[in-house]
Design an enzyme around this catalytic site. Structure first.
Site, PDB file in Angstrom:
ATOM      1  N   GLN A   1     -22.928  42.234  -7.639  1.00  0.00           N
ATOM      2  CA  GLN A   1     -23.772  43.275  -8.243  1.00  0.00           C
ATOM      3  C   GLN A   1     -23.520  44.615  -7.562  1.00  0.00           C
ATOM      4  OE1 GLN A   1     -28.021  42.509  -8.102  1.00  0.00           O
ATOM      5  NE2 GLN A   1     -28.505  44.312  -9.336  1.00  0.00           N
TER       6      GLN A   1
ATOM      7  N   VAL B   1     -24.614  47.772  -9.271  1.00  0.00           N
ATOM      8  CA  VAL B   1     -25.702  48.679  -9.651  1.00  0.00           C
ATOM      9  C   VAL B   1     -27.032  47.956  -9.396  1.00  0.00           C
ATOM     10  CG1 VAL B   1     -26.740  49.993 -11.528  1.00  0.00           C
ATOM     11  CG2 VAL B   1     -24.244  49.767 -11.408  1.00  0.00           C
TER      12      VAL B   1
ATOM     13  N   HIS C   1     -29.024  43.847 -14.840  1.00  0.00           N
ATOM     14  CA  HIS C   1     -28.315  44.037 -16.106  1.00  0.00           C
ATOM     15  C   HIS C   1     -27.608  42.754 -16.492  1.00  0.00           C
ATOM     16  CE1 HIS C   1     -25.912  45.400 -12.697  1.00  0.00           C
ATOM     17  NE2 HIS C   1     -24.830  45.011 -13.350  1.00  0.00           N
TER      18      HIS C   1
ATOM     19  N   HIS D   1     -24.628  41.176 -18.514  1.00  0.00           N
ATOM     20  CA  HIS D   1     -23.342  41.484 -19.158  1.00  0.00           C
ATOM     21  C   HIS D   1     -23.188  40.594 -20.395  1.00  0.00           C
ATOM     22  CE1 HIS D   1     -21.312  43.775 -15.825  1.00  0.00           C
ATOM     23  NE2 HIS D   1     -22.178  43.088 -15.068  1.00  0.00           N
TER      24      HIS D   1
HETATM   25  P1  AMP Z   1     -22.240  44.931 -11.744  1.00  0.00           P
HETATM   26  O1  AMP Z   1     -21.004  44.760 -10.930  1.00  0.00           O
HETATM   27  O2  AMP Z   1     -22.732  43.641 -12.339  1.00  0.00           O
HETATM   28  O3  AMP Z   1     -23.317  45.670 -11.003  1.00  0.00           O
HETATM   29  O4  AMP Z   1     -21.819  45.771 -12.998  1.00  0.00           O
HETATM   30  C1  AMP Z   1     -22.050  47.132 -13.151  1.00  0.00           C
HETATM   31  C2  AMP Z   1     -21.433  47.519 -14.448  1.00  0.00           C
HETATM   32  O5  AMP Z   1     -21.895  48.820 -14.779  1.00  0.00           O
HETATM   33  C3  AMP Z   1     -19.902  47.592 -14.402  1.00  0.00           C
HETATM   34  O6  AMP Z   1     -19.365  46.701 -15.383  1.00  0.00           O
HETATM   35  C4  AMP Z   1     -19.607  49.050 -14.733  1.00  0.00           C
HETATM   36  O7  AMP Z   1     -18.472  49.198 -15.546  1.00  0.00           O
HETATM   37  C5  AMP Z   1     -20.874  49.476 -15.449  1.00  0.00           C
HETATM   38  N1  AMP Z   1     -21.146  50.904 -15.362  1.00  0.00           N
HETATM   39  C6  AMP Z   1     -21.155  51.671 -14.249  1.00  0.00           C
HETATM   40  N2  AMP Z   1     -21.468  52.943 -14.555  1.00  0.00           N
HETATM   41  C7  AMP Z   1     -21.668  52.969 -15.898  1.00  0.00           C
HETATM   42  C8  AMP Z   1     -22.009  53.995 -16.833  1.00  0.00           C
HETATM   43  N3  AMP Z   1     -22.219  55.266 -16.439  1.00  0.00           N
HETATM   44  N4  AMP Z   1     -22.125  53.666 -18.141  1.00  0.00           N
HETATM   45  C9  AMP Z   1     -21.925  52.396 -18.540  1.00  0.00           C
HETATM   46  N5  AMP Z   1     -21.598  51.390 -17.703  1.00  0.00           N
HETATM   47  C10 AMP Z   1     -21.457  51.672 -16.413  1.00  0.00           C
END
Ligand code: AMP
Length: 142
Positions: free
Chosen positions: A95, A97, A101, A103
């Site tokens: 993770q 962010v 979320h 996916h």
């Molecule tokens: P995770 O590694 O599960 O936290 O995934 C975070 C996801 O957020 C990644 O697949 C990124 O490509 C996506 N992401 C990051 N910044 C943005 C953004 N500004 N708009 C859309 N997706 C984003």
């Protein structure tokens, strides 16, 4: 967790651009900016909660309802054969962010990807007793 709005809150508020595809009072969904496949979508609670366990029950239910409703719609738009749904819940799981979320990744016959079983490292060699203990402990927690 910091009080600064997460990048996903900024997308939802319109502060930064995003391709929003779904929105209710509690949940939003938008295309992933670095898609693993066409139609790769992120489903998020509007309020930032870092981990799945932090989500209020009603929001968790709303989020899953959104995943269920969006998955066939996304598949039909990108003509996908299947979908992988997953959550990186915590940094050790990947993770990045700190805002829950889900996916939703459209999948295609012969796309070269793997099943969800491919995400972990080497498989543990657990005895039946160890499996029983783990199951009993999980079941005993309220
Ligand atoms: P995770 O590694 O599960 O936290 O995934 C975070 C996801 O957020 C990644 O697949 C990124 O490509 C996506 N992401 C990051 N910044 C943005 C953004 N500004 N708009 C859309 N997706 C984003």
């Amino acid at each position: 967790m910091s009080n600064d709005p997460t990048i996903f809150e900024q997308i939802i508020s319109g502060e930064i651009p995003g391709r929003i595809v779904y929105e209710t009072d509690t949940v939003a969904a938008f295309l992933d900016a670095n898609p693993l496949a066409p139609g790769h979508t992120l489903v998020v609670p509007k309020e930032a909660h870092e981990r799945l366990d932090d989500l209020p029950d009603d929001v968790a239910a709303d989020m899953w309802a959104a995943v269920q409703s969006l998955t066939p719609r996304i598949e039909s738009v990108v003509d996908a054969d299947a979908t992988t749904v997953g959550v990186n819940d915590g940094s050790a799981a990947g993770q990045e962010v700190p805002h829950v979320h889900v996916h939703v990744v459209p999948r295609f016959e012969g796309d070269g990807g793997g099943p969800i079983h491919a995400v972990a490292g080497s498989r543990p060699d657990l005895s039946d007793d160890e499996m029983d203990d783990i199951a009993d402990e999980i079941e005993s927690i309220e």
